[in-house]
Design a protein around this motif. Structure first.
Motif, short mmCIF file in Angstrom:
data_model
loop_
_atom_site.label_atom_id
_atom_site.label_comp_id
_atom_site.label_asym_id
_atom_site.label_seq_id
_atom_site.Cartn_x
_atom_site.Cartn_y
_atom_site.Cartn_z
N UNK A 57 1.06 -1.32 -0.06
CA UNK A 57 -0.02 0.02 0.09
C UNK A 57 0.83 1.30 0.12
N UNK A 58 1.90 1.35 0.83
CA UNK A 58 2.75 2.31 0.88
C UNK A 58 3.60 2.50 -0.36
N UNK A 59 4.06 1.56 -0.85
CA UNK A 59 4.75 1.66 -2.25
C UNK A 59 3.88 2.21 -3.28
N UNK A 60 2.97 1.85 -3.35
CA UNK A 60 1.90 2.41 -4.50
C UNK A 60 1.58 3.60 -4.12
N UNK A 61 1.19 4.26 -2.76
CA UNK A 61 1.18 5.71 -2.61
C UNK A 61 2.17 6.38 -2.89
N UNK A 62 3.26 5.92 -2.56
CA UNK A 62 4.82 6.60 -2.86
C UNK A 62 4.91 6.95 -4.31
N UNK A 63 4.77 5.86 -4.99
CA UNK A 63 4.94 5.99 -6.49
C UNK A 63 3.97 6.93 -7.10
N UNK A 64 2.64 6.73 -6.71
CA UNK A 64 1.77 7.71 -7.24
C UNK A 64 1.78 9.15 -7.04
N UNK A 65 2.36 9.35 -5.55
CA UNK A 65 2.69 10.72 -5.35
C UNK A 65 4.02 11.31 -5.98
N UNK A 68 2.65 12.27 -9.57
CA UNK A 68 1.72 13.53 -9.19
C UNK A 68 2.52 14.81 -8.72
N UNK A 69 3.69 14.46 -8.19
CA UNK A 69 4.50 15.73 -7.65
C UNK A 69 3.80 16.23 -6.43
N UNK A 70 3.29 15.45 -5.59
CA UNK A 70 2.71 15.94 -4.28
C UNK A 70 3.43 15.53 -3.20
N UNK A 71 4.22 16.66 -2.89
CA UNK A 71 5.32 16.50 -1.73
C UNK A 71 4.61 16.34 -0.72
N UNK A 151 -6.65 4.85 -7.38
CA UNK A 151 -7.46 5.78 -7.59
C UNK A 151 -7.61 6.67 -6.50
N UNK A 152 -7.91 6.05 -5.37
CA UNK A 152 -7.60 6.97 -3.74
C UNK A 152 -6.60 7.85 -3.73
N UNK A 153 -5.43 7.26 -4.10
CA UNK A 153 -4.20 8.14 -3.83
C UNK A 153 -4.19 9.23 -4.94
N UNK A 154 -4.60 8.93 -6.09
CA UNK A 154 -4.53 10.03 -7.06
C UNK A 154 -5.51 10.92 -6.67
N UNK A 155 -6.62 10.69 -5.89
CA UNK A 155 -7.78 11.71 -5.58
C UNK A 155 -7.17 12.72 -4.27
N UNK A 160 -4.52 17.38 -2.18
CA UNK A 160 -3.42 17.97 -1.47
C UNK A 160 -2.93 19.22 -2.45
N UNK A 161 -2.79 18.82 -3.68
CA UNK A 161 -2.21 19.78 -4.49
C UNK A 161 -3.21 21.18 -4.71
N UNK A 162 -4.47 20.68 -4.94
CA UNK A 162 -5.54 21.77 -5.13
C UNK A 162 -5.53 22.66 -3.88
N UNK A 163 -5.52 22.30 -2.81
CA UNK A 163 -5.66 22.94 -1.78
C UNK A 163 -4.40 23.51 -0.80
N UNK A 164 -3.54 23.31 -1.57
CA UNK A 164 -2.12 23.97 -1.08
C UNK A 164 -1.60 23.23 0.15
N UNK A 165 -1.81 21.81 0.44
CA UNK A 165 -1.05 21.29 1.50
C UNK A 165 0.18 21.38 1.54
#
Length: 172
Positions: A57-65, A68-71, A151-155, A160-165
Motif C-alpha cells: 500500500x505504501x509503495x503504491x502511494x509513494x509512487x503515485x505521489x 503527481x509531484x505531491x510533496x 484511484x484514492x491516492x490519485x484523488x 492536497x495539490x489543489x488545496x495547497x497542502x
C-alpha cells in the motif's frame, strides 16, 4: 477541544503560515467545507486498503505521489512506510523501481507498473500487458482493491495539490 483537534488546528495554522510565507493565501479546508465528501473519501480509502499488504500500500502511494509531484502525500507516505519498517534503501529506489528491480518482488513490480499506468492514464491508457501482469499476481478481489487504492491516492494527491497542502504538516 481534544489534543488531536488542537494538533490538527496547529498543523493547519502552520500550513497556512507556510503558504502565506511563500506568498500564497490559505486555501479551502476541504474536510471542513465538504465533510460528507471528505468522509466518503476516507471510507473509500479504508475499503481499498482492506486485505492488501500494508508495505505494498505504501509503495503504491509513494509512487503515485512521486508521479503527481505531491510533496505533501510523498512526505506522509514515506514517513508511514518508515514507521512500518520499510528500509531507506527501498524507499530511495521506488522512483527508479524498473532499473532497481531486484529491490522489489515481482508482485510489487506488477503493482508499481499498474500504479504508473493508472496514474498516467491520459498518456496512453492502461496497456493490456501491464494489466495482465498485475492480474497474474493478484486475485480478482485484490486487483479491484489495488485499483481502488490507486484511484484514492490519485484523488488524495489532487486534493492536497489543489488545496495547497504543505509537506511536513500531516493533518490526519
Amino acid at each position: 477541544m481534544t489534543n488531536e483537534a488542537q494538533l490538527n488546528t496547529a498543523q493547519l495554522d502552520e500550513a497556512n503560515g507556510a503558504n502565506e510565507a511563500a506568498g500564497r493565501s490559505p486555501r479551502v479546508n476541504f474536510a471542513k467545507a465538504a465533510p460528507k465528501a471528505f468522509k466518503a473519501l476516507i471510507g473509500f480509502d479504508a475499503a481499498a486498503r482492506e486485505g492488501l499488504d500494508p508495505a505494498l500500500v505504501e509503495l503504491v502511494q509513494i509512487r503515485s505521489s512521486q508521479l503527481n509531484k505531491c510533496a505533501y502525500c510523498l512526505h506522509m507516505h514515506t514517513t508511514d512506510a518508515r514507521k512500518a519498517g520499510e528500509s531507506e534503501e527501498r524507499l530511495h529506489m521506488v522512483a527508479v523501481w524498473e532499473e532497481a528491480a531486484h529491490f522489489f518482488t515481482p508482485k510489487e513490480r506488477a503493482a508499481l507498473a499498474l500504479t504508473e499506468a493508472v496514474t498516467l492514464v491520459a498518456q496512453g491508457g492502461v496497456p493490456h500487458e501491464v494489466y495482465e501482469r498485475a492480474a497474474a499476481h493478484f486475485d480478482e478481489t485484490e486487483l479491484a482493491r489495488l485499483l481502488a487504492l490507486i484511484f484514492t491516492i490519485n484523488t488524495w494527491n489532487r486534493l492536497a495539490l489543489s488545496t495547497g497542502k504543505v509537506a511536513g504538516t500531516d493533518e490526519r
